[in-house]
Design a protein around this motif. Structure first.
Motif, PDB file in Angstrom:
ATOM      1  N   CYS A 143       0.842  -1.196   0.000  1.00 35.21           N
ATOM      2  CA  CYS A 143       0.000   0.000   0.000  1.00 35.21           C
ATOM      3  C   CYS A 143       0.876   1.245   0.000  1.00 35.21           C
ATOM      4  O   CYS A 143       1.855   1.313   0.746  1.00 35.21           O
ATOM      5  CB  CYS A 143      -0.878   0.075   1.243  1.00 35.21           C
ATOM      6  N   LEU A 144       0.484   2.221  -0.784  1.00 33.39           N
ATOM      7  CA  LEU A 144       1.119   3.531  -0.744  1.00 33.39           C
ATOM      8  C   LEU A 144       0.298   4.496   0.103  1.00 33.39           C
ATOM      9  O   LEU A 144       0.839   5.388   0.749  1.00 33.39           O
ATOM     10  CB  LEU A 144       1.273   4.082  -2.168  1.00 33.39           C
ATOM     11  N   ASN A 145      -1.013   4.311   0.121  1.00 36.83           N
ATOM     12  CA  ASN A 145      -1.908   5.158   0.904  1.00 36.83           C
ATOM     13  C   ASN A 145      -2.248   4.514   2.249  1.00 36.83           C
ATOM     14  O   ASN A 145      -1.739   4.912   3.277  1.00 36.83           O
ATOM     15  CB  ASN A 145      -3.199   5.436   0.123  1.00 36.83           C
ATOM     16  N   GLU A 146      -3.154   3.505   2.209  1.00 33.76           N
ATOM     17  CA  GLU A 146      -3.563   2.896   3.461  1.00 33.76           C
ATOM     18  C   GLU A 146      -4.206   1.541   3.253  1.00 33.76           C
ATOM     19  O   GLU A 146      -4.675   1.221   2.157  1.00 33.76           O
ATOM     20  CB  GLU A 146      -4.529   3.798   4.219  1.00 33.76           C
ATOM     21  N   PHE A 147      -4.235   0.797   4.357  1.00 31.35           N
ATOM     22  CA  PHE A 147      -4.999  -0.448   4.455  1.00 31.35           C
ATOM     23  C   PHE A 147      -6.139  -0.201   5.432  1.00 31.35           C
ATOM     24  O   PHE A 147      -5.936   0.398   6.495  1.00 31.35           O
ATOM     25  CB  PHE A 147      -4.107  -1.578   4.976  1.00 31.35           C
ATOM     26  N   THR A 148      -7.350  -0.622   5.060  1.00 32.15           N
ATOM     27  CA  THR A 148      -8.483  -0.473   5.965  1.00 32.15           C
ATOM     28  C   THR A 148      -9.130  -1.825   6.215  1.00 32.15           C
ATOM     29  O   THR A 148      -9.135  -2.701   5.338  1.00 32.15           O
ATOM     30  CB  THR A 148      -9.555   0.500   5.414  1.00 32.15           C
ATOM     31  N   LEU A 149      -9.678  -1.968   7.407  1.00 32.70           N
ATOM     32  CA  LEU A 149     -10.396  -3.187   7.784  1.00 32.70           C
ATOM     33  C   LEU A 149     -11.584  -2.775   8.639  1.00 32.70           C
ATOM     34  O   LEU A 149     -11.426  -2.030   9.606  1.00 32.70           O
ATOM     35  CB  LEU A 149      -9.474  -4.141   8.552  1.00 32.70           C
TER      36      LEU A 149
ATOM     37  N   ASP B 217     -15.742  -0.066  14.930  1.00 34.32           N
ATOM     38  CA  ASP B 217     -16.093  -0.190  13.511  1.00 34.32           C
ATOM     39  C   ASP B 217     -14.947  -0.740  12.673  1.00 34.32           C
ATOM     40  O   ASP B 217     -15.175  -1.354  11.634  1.00 34.32           O
ATOM     41  CB  ASP B 217     -16.522   1.174  12.953  1.00 34.32           C
ATOM     42  N   GLY B 218     -13.696  -0.480  13.066  1.00 32.33           N
ATOM     43  CA  GLY B 218     -12.569  -0.986  12.298  1.00 32.33           C
ATOM     44  C   GLY B 218     -11.330  -0.144  12.514  1.00 32.33           C
ATOM     45  O   GLY B 218     -11.263   0.665  13.444  1.00 32.33           O
ATOM     46  N   ILE B 219     -10.332  -0.349  11.657  1.00 29.31           N
ATOM     47  CA  ILE B 219      -9.064   0.375  11.782  1.00 29.31           C
ATOM     48  C   ILE B 219      -8.556   0.794  10.403  1.00 29.31           C
ATOM     49  O   ILE B 219      -8.928   0.222   9.370  1.00 29.31           O
ATOM     50  CB  ILE B 219      -7.987  -0.443  12.521  1.00 29.31           C
ATOM     51  N   VAL B 220      -7.693   1.811  10.408  1.00 34.01           N
ATOM     52  CA  VAL B 220      -6.977   2.258   9.216  1.00 34.01           C
ATOM     53  C   VAL B 220      -5.493   2.255   9.548  1.00 34.01           C
ATOM     54  O   VAL B 220      -5.093   2.785  10.591  1.00 34.01           O
ATOM     55  CB  VAL B 220      -7.401   3.689   8.800  1.00 34.01           C
TER      56      VAL B 220
ATOM     57  N   LEU C 181      -9.972  11.148  10.224  1.00 35.27           N
ATOM     58  CA  LEU C 181     -10.290  10.492  11.490  1.00 35.27           C
ATOM     59  C   LEU C 181      -9.552  11.111  12.677  1.00 35.27           C
ATOM     60  O   LEU C 181      -9.640  10.622  13.796  1.00 35.27           O
ATOM     61  CB  LEU C 181      -9.938   9.001  11.405  1.00 35.27           C
ATOM     62  N   GLY C 182      -8.816  12.191  12.418  1.00 37.15           N
ATOM     63  CA  GLY C 182      -8.078  12.863  13.482  1.00 37.15           C
ATOM     64  C   GLY C 182      -6.653  12.394  13.650  1.00 37.15           C
ATOM     65  O   GLY C 182      -5.984  12.755  14.618  1.00 37.15           O
TER      66      GLY C 182
ATOM     67  N   MET D  87       9.475  11.415   4.671  1.00 41.17           N
ATOM     68  CA  MET D  87      10.883  11.057   4.846  1.00 41.17           C
ATOM     69  C   MET D  87      11.057  10.059   5.995  1.00 41.17           C
ATOM     70  O   MET D  87      12.134   9.478   6.151  1.00 41.17           O
ATOM     71  CB  MET D  87      11.712  12.312   5.107  1.00 41.17           C
ATOM     72  N   LEU D  88       9.999   9.868   6.793  1.00 41.64           N
ATOM     73  CA  LEU D  88      10.054   8.916   7.898  1.00 41.64           C
ATOM     74  C   LEU D  88       9.499   7.569   7.442  1.00 41.64           C
ATOM     75  O   LEU D  88       8.344   7.490   7.012  1.00 41.64           O
ATOM     76  CB  LEU D  88       9.228   9.418   9.082  1.00 41.64           C
ATOM     77  N   PRO D  89      10.279   6.495   7.528  1.00 40.47           N
ATOM     78  CA  PRO D  89       9.743   5.171   7.208  1.00 40.47           C
ATOM     79  C   PRO D  89       8.883   4.672   8.372  1.00 40.47           C
ATOM     80  O   PRO D  89       9.370   4.049   9.308  1.00 40.47           O
ATOM     81  CB  PRO D  89      11.000   4.320   7.021  1.00 40.47           C
ATOM     82  N   ALA D  90       7.599   5.011   8.314  1.00 39.26           N
ATOM     83  CA  ALA D  90       6.712   4.737   9.436  1.00 39.26           C
ATOM     84  C   ALA D  90       5.327   4.368   8.932  1.00 39.26           C
ATOM     85  O   ALA D  90       5.025   4.484   7.746  1.00 39.26           O
ATOM     86  CB  ALA D  90       6.630   5.972  10.346  1.00 39.26           C
ATOM     87  N   MET D  91       4.471   3.916   9.850  1.00 42.81           N
ATOM     88  CA  MET D  91       3.063   3.673   9.551  1.00 42.81           C
ATOM     89  C   MET D  91       2.238   4.121  10.749  1.00 42.81           C
ATOM     90  O   MET D  91       2.755   4.238  11.867  1.00 42.81           O
ATOM     91  CB  MET D  91       2.806   2.199   9.230  1.00 42.81           C
ATOM     92  N   GLN D  92       0.960   4.384  10.513  1.00 41.96           N
ATOM     93  CA  GLN D  92       0.098   4.928  11.552  1.00 41.96           C
ATOM     94  C   GLN D  92      -1.182   4.116  11.667  1.00 41.96           C
ATOM     95  O   GLN D  92      -1.844   3.846  10.664  1.00 41.96           O
ATOM     96  CB  GLN D  92      -0.232   6.385  11.220  1.00 41.96           C
ATOM     97  N   LEU D  93      -1.516   3.726  12.878  1.00 45.40           N
ATOM     98  CA  LEU D  93      -2.755   2.998  13.169  1.00 45.40           C
ATOM     99  C   LEU D  93      -3.776   3.986  13.727  1.00 45.40           C
ATOM    100  O   LEU D  93      -3.507   4.683  14.706  1.00 45.40           O
ATOM    101  CB  LEU D  93      -2.491   1.894  14.189  1.00 45.40           C
ATOM    102  N   THR D  94      -4.944   4.049  13.099  1.00 45.13           N
ATOM    103  CA  THR D  94      -6.015   4.944  13.543  1.00 45.13           C
ATOM    104  C   THR D  94      -7.309   4.144  13.660  1.00 45.13           C
ATOM    105  O   THR D  94      -7.646   3.347  12.780  1.00 45.13           O
ATOM    106  CB  THR D  94      -6.197   6.110  12.555  1.00 45.13           C
ATOM    107  N   GLU D  95      -8.015   4.366  14.755  1.00 45.64           N
ATOM    108  CA  GLU D  95      -9.234   3.610  15.039  1.00 45.64           C
ATOM    109  C   GLU D  95     -10.452   4.220  14.358  1.00 45.64           C
ATOM    110  O   GLU D  95     -10.527   5.431  14.151  1.00 45.64           O
ATOM    111  CB  GLU D  95      -9.481   3.576  16.551  1.00 45.64           C
ATOM    112  N   LEU D  96     -11.397   3.345  14.016  1.00 42.28           N
ATOM    113  CA  LEU D  96     -12.699   3.773  13.515  1.00 42.28           C
ATOM    114  C   LEU D  96     -13.728   3.516  14.613  1.00 42.28           C
ATOM    115  O   LEU D  96     -14.088   2.371  14.886  1.00 42.28           O
ATOM    116  CB  LEU D  96     -13.088   2.984  12.260  1.00 42.28           C
TER     117      LEU D  96
END
Length: 266
Positions: free
Chosen positions: A121-127, A152-155, A169-170, A177-186
């Motif tokens: 994914c370049l943008n996001e994975f949602t479930l 409801d799920g996660i992004v 979602l806030g 430039m940061l090799p990172a990922m972000q978990l956000t709740e639904l």
């Protein structure tokens, strides 16, 4: 930029953009870049459309890390991935002849559902739940059970995707430039029985996430990779991490990620 000599046009609209494609072939020929018929031959892959088309171009050509992806918009507007507009041929020519144009790398995330092949994914994975009720899952950070999610799920977003669904979602906007990922709740449920952290979490490249789906409640969650739905039956485990791979795009002096973020939101 002298090493970029062959371009492949990702043009899903076919007849609608035939004239545009012909014009673009002539534009790139003027800067000694040859049009080729397959993405395997190319060191430049150019999407003709909008941001959604750009994401498709990356996905459909296999997230190649040995080429440069560019987006060429066919309509006016503000875009995150499209650096060029079909109306401005001069800007395209200048970008590929200027010494100020650089290649930049964007982090991507990789997702493995059950024991299936790895997706990117370049943008996001949602479930999220596929039925009209909440979904329950255990969320592991590496091998540590961090929380039991009920909602409801996660992004999970890559840095470039942090300005999209994640931001609405806030979640925080993350520098690519940061090799990172972000978990956000639904819409997580937080009460005396259920408890989550209730805020976005940013993970470094050294962390991995494992989502263990509660099989008693939902075997068929709705999932997406960027702008594409994923159909996997009997999903019980999803593993997510920042990939060792990246994709390359152009870094233009006045059109960086932060220039585009400012134009889109401020």
């Amino acid at each position: 930029m002298n090493h970029l000599k062959k371009i492949y046009f990702f043009d899903p609209f076919g007849k609608e953009t035939k004239k545009i494609r012909k014009d673009l072939e002539e534009v790139f020929a003027r800067v000694d870049i040859e049009t080729v018929k397959t993405s395997d031959e190319a060191d430049i892959i150019a999407s003709i459309g909008g941001d959604g088309t750009f994401l498709q171009s990356v996905r459909k050509t296999g997230f190649k890390d040995d080429c440069v992806y560019i987006g060429i918009a066919v309509r006016d507007g503000q875009y995150l991935y499209c650096d060029f507009n079909i109306k401005d041929h001069k800007a395209i020519e200048e970008a590929f002849t200027s010494s100020e144009t650089k290649v930049r790398k964007y982090p991507i995330i990789e997702v493995k559902i059950n024991d299936n092949q790895t997706n990117y994914c370049l943008n996001e994975f949602t479930l999220r739940s596929s039925i009209v009720k909440t979904i329950m899952m255990d969320i592991y950070i590496n091998d540590f059970l961090f929380e039991q999610f009920h909602g409801d799920g996660i992004v999970v977003s890559a840095p470039t995707g942090s300005t999209g669904y994640n931001k609405s979602l806030g979640g925080a906007v993350i520098d690519p430039m940061l090799p990172a990922m972000q978990l956000t709740e639904l819409a997580s449920v937080n009460n005396n029985k259920f408890r989550t952290l209730g805020t976005s979490i940013v993970f470094s490249k050294e962390r991995s996430l494992t989502l263990m789906i509660d099989q008693a409640h939902d075997h068929y969650p709705i999932m997406s990779l960027d702008n594409e739905a994923v159909a996997v039956q009997n999903t019980d485990r999803v593993e997510i991490k920042v990939s060792d791979r990246t994709i390359q795009t152009l870094r233009l002096p006045n059109n960086t990620f932060w220039h585009k973020t400012q134009r889109n939101f401020l």
